[in-house]
Enzyme design. Structure first.
Site, mmCIF file in Angstrom:
data_model
loop_
_atom_site.group_PDB
_atom_site.id
_atom_site.type_symbol
_atom_site.label_atom_id
_atom_site.label_comp_id
_atom_site.label_asym_id
_atom_site.label_seq_id
_atom_site.Cartn_x
_atom_site.Cartn_y
_atom_site.Cartn_z
ATOM 1 N N GLU A 82 30.237 17.093 34.075
ATOM 2 C CA GLU A 82 29.544 17.498 32.845
ATOM 3 C C GLU A 82 30.299 18.705 32.300
ATOM 4 O OE1 GLU A 82 27.085 15.983 31.300
ATOM 5 O OE2 GLU A 82 27.142 14.450 32.857
ATOM 6 N N ASP A 141 38.455 31.684 30.224
ATOM 7 C CA ASP A 141 39.283 31.976 29.057
ATOM 8 C C ASP A 141 38.665 33.094 28.205
ATOM 9 O OD1 ASP A 141 41.511 31.644 27.476
ATOM 10 O OD2 ASP A 141 40.628 30.059 26.248
ATOM 11 N N LEU A 201 30.755 29.394 50.909
ATOM 12 C CA LEU A 201 31.346 28.900 49.660
ATOM 13 C C LEU A 201 32.843 28.624 49.807
ATOM 14 C CD1 LEU A 201 31.049 28.648 46.432
ATOM 15 C CD2 LEU A 201 31.908 30.999 46.400
ATOM 16 N N ARG A 218 41.421 38.118 24.111
ATOM 17 C CA ARG A 218 40.642 38.389 22.896
ATOM 18 C C ARG A 218 39.586 39.457 23.153
ATOM 19 N NH1 ARG A 218 38.996 32.512 22.038
ATOM 20 N NH2 ARG A 218 40.094 32.299 24.018
ATOM 21 N N ARG A 251 54.020 32.507 28.467
ATOM 22 C CA ARG A 251 53.598 33.790 27.865
ATOM 23 C C ARG A 251 54.723 34.822 27.982
ATOM 24 N NH1 ARG A 251 47.159 34.558 28.715
ATOM 25 N NH2 ARG A 251 46.635 32.467 28.028
ATOM 26 N N HIS A 310 42.366 41.178 31.351
ATOM 27 C CA HIS A 310 42.559 40.495 32.640
ATOM 28 C C HIS A 310 41.905 41.301 33.760
ATOM 29 C CE1 HIS A 310 44.981 37.581 30.673
ATOM 30 N NE2 HIS A 310 46.016 38.365 30.453
HETATM 31 C C1 IPE Z 1 43.558 28.055 30.310
HETATM 32 O O1 IPE Z 1 43.544 29.067 29.361
HETATM 33 C C2 IPE Z 1 44.186 28.561 31.577
HETATM 34 C C3 IPE Z 1 43.427 29.571 32.308
HETATM 35 C C4 IPE Z 1 42.213 29.965 32.053
HETATM 36 C C5 IPE Z 1 44.110 30.131 33.434
HETATM 37 P P1 IPE Z 1 44.688 29.178 28.252
HETATM 38 O O2 IPE Z 1 44.321 30.319 27.389
HETATM 39 O O3 IPE Z 1 46.024 29.224 28.893
HETATM 40 O O4 IPE Z 1 44.522 27.789 27.492
HETATM 41 P P2 IPE Z 1 45.062 27.341 26.062
HETATM 42 O O5 IPE Z 1 46.493 27.751 25.999
HETATM 43 O O6 IPE Z 1 44.238 28.081 25.061
HETATM 44 O O7 IPE Z 1 44.840 25.870 26.011
HETATM 45 C C1 IPE Z 2 42.429 33.582 30.282
HETATM 46 O O1 IPE Z 2 42.363 34.471 29.225
HETATM 47 C C2 IPE Z 2 43.233 34.121 31.432
HETATM 48 C C3 IPE Z 2 44.544 33.479 31.618
HETATM 49 C C4 IPE Z 2 44.965 32.433 30.978
HETATM 50 C C5 IPE Z 2 45.402 34.066 32.614
HETATM 51 P P1 IPE Z 2 43.490 34.490 28.110
HETATM 52 O O2 IPE Z 2 44.551 35.438 28.516
HETATM 53 O O3 IPE Z 2 43.936 33.128 27.788
HETATM 54 O O4 IPE Z 2 42.677 35.105 26.900
HETATM 55 P P2 IPE Z 2 42.743 34.639 25.380
HETATM 56 O O5 IPE Z 2 42.430 33.180 25.343
HETATM 57 O O6 IPE Z 2 44.111 34.936 24.894
HETATM 58 O O7 IPE Z 2 41.693 35.466 24.727
HETATM 59 MG MG MG Z 3 43.300 31.708 26.466
#
Ligand code: IPE
Ligand code: IPE
Ligand code: MG
Length: 264
Positions: free
Chosen positions: A220, A33, A144, A37, A84, A50
């Protein structure tokens, strides 16, 4: 001291000791995640995050191989991410397609077995074909196991397993009394792999976001503020080092675990 297993889903003393002792997790699952940002903090569009995230995936795969981790499960797209904006979703799909195409050769050369988990029926025909051929190409690899969770949700996984079992009961192939924890586990994604030992979430939030729910029942959890594109070899090794300091108790007391370890 003997700790008798109460049901087939519980661990034998030896299996428990093995789990308690391990300093390198057999199965690591990562919620990648923070891409958006990361990009936005640099005044760039989210898609740049991404794309930078793909480099971090490559690094994580190579660090997992180096550390001798058996299974690495990466959350790439959740069943909720369809919510999204359309543009971001289609960019993510396109990225997934090109990355699969581009990285496959190296993954195969490195003996990685690629396993896509999730409901891929919602993807385009082209992407579904690409997924099937990537999985077929690497299926005999013994290095892996790289599980990529795409259109994956922990609840979906449990539901699809339950559905399969319900159909078997309905058709008379099995009785309802055979609808056990063990049977359900056997129908989940990654059923032939160890359960998740360590779950890491980058990006600073403290939640599981419907990732592997069943398989991570005793994982964990390590949460880090590092945004996914910045997650490097050191950050991965730091998370594993934290894992190694944890005492996993699986419902037992700390002193039971110590006695068990001393006896082995
Ligand atoms: C979780 O991240 C899903 C992935 C990393 C693919 P999100 O950014 O979608 O999670 P929330 O919406 O903050 O819970
Ligand atoms: C995780 O990063 C990747 C996916 C969910 C595809 P985000 O796109 O959720 O990035 P943030 O959380 O908005 O920064
Ligand atoms: Mg996110």
């Amino acid at each position: 001291m003997s700790i008798e297993p109460q049901s087939s889903s519980e661990f034998s003393n030896e299996a428990l000791c093995e789990l308690v002792k391990q300093s390198i997790p057999k199965h690591v699952a990562i919620i990648m995640d923070g891409n958006g940002r990361w990009a936005q903090s640099q005044g760039k569009p989210r898609v740049i995050g991404h794309k930078a995230g793909v480099k971090a995936v490559r690094r994580a795969v190579s660090t997992a191989r180096e550390m001798g981790i058996g299974s690495l499960t990466l959350f790439a797209f959740s069943s909720e991410n369809w919510r999204r904006p359309d543009k971001e979703v289609s960019l993510l799909m396109e990225l997934f397609f090109t990355v699969l195409q581009r990285e496959l050769k190296l993954l195969h050369k490195n003996g990685v077995r690629l396993n896509i988990i999730g409901d891929i029926s919602r993807f385009s025909e082209r992407l579904q074909k690409q997924i099937a051929s990537a999985m077929a190409k690497t299926e005999d690899n013994t290095g892996l196991v790289l599980n990529v969770a795409a259109n994956y949700g922990g609840r979906w996984d449990i539901m699809q397993a339950a559905q399969t079992l319900a159909e078997k009961v309905e058709s008379g192939e099995m009785s309802s009394s055979q609808f056990t924890e063990e049977a359900l586990s056997q129908h989940l994604c990654m059923q032939n792999q160890p359960e998740v030992d360590l779950m890491i979430r980058t990006g600073g939030d403290f939640r599981i976001s419907n990732f592997v729910l069943w398989q991570a029942a005793y994982a964990e959890l390590v949460f880090t503020d590092v945004l996914w594109p910045d997650f490097d070899e050191q950050a991965f090794k730091d998370a594993v080092a934290i894992f190694a300091t944890r005492q996993r108790r699986f419902g037992l007391t700390g002193s039971q675990i110590e006695t068990l370890q001393a006896e082995q």
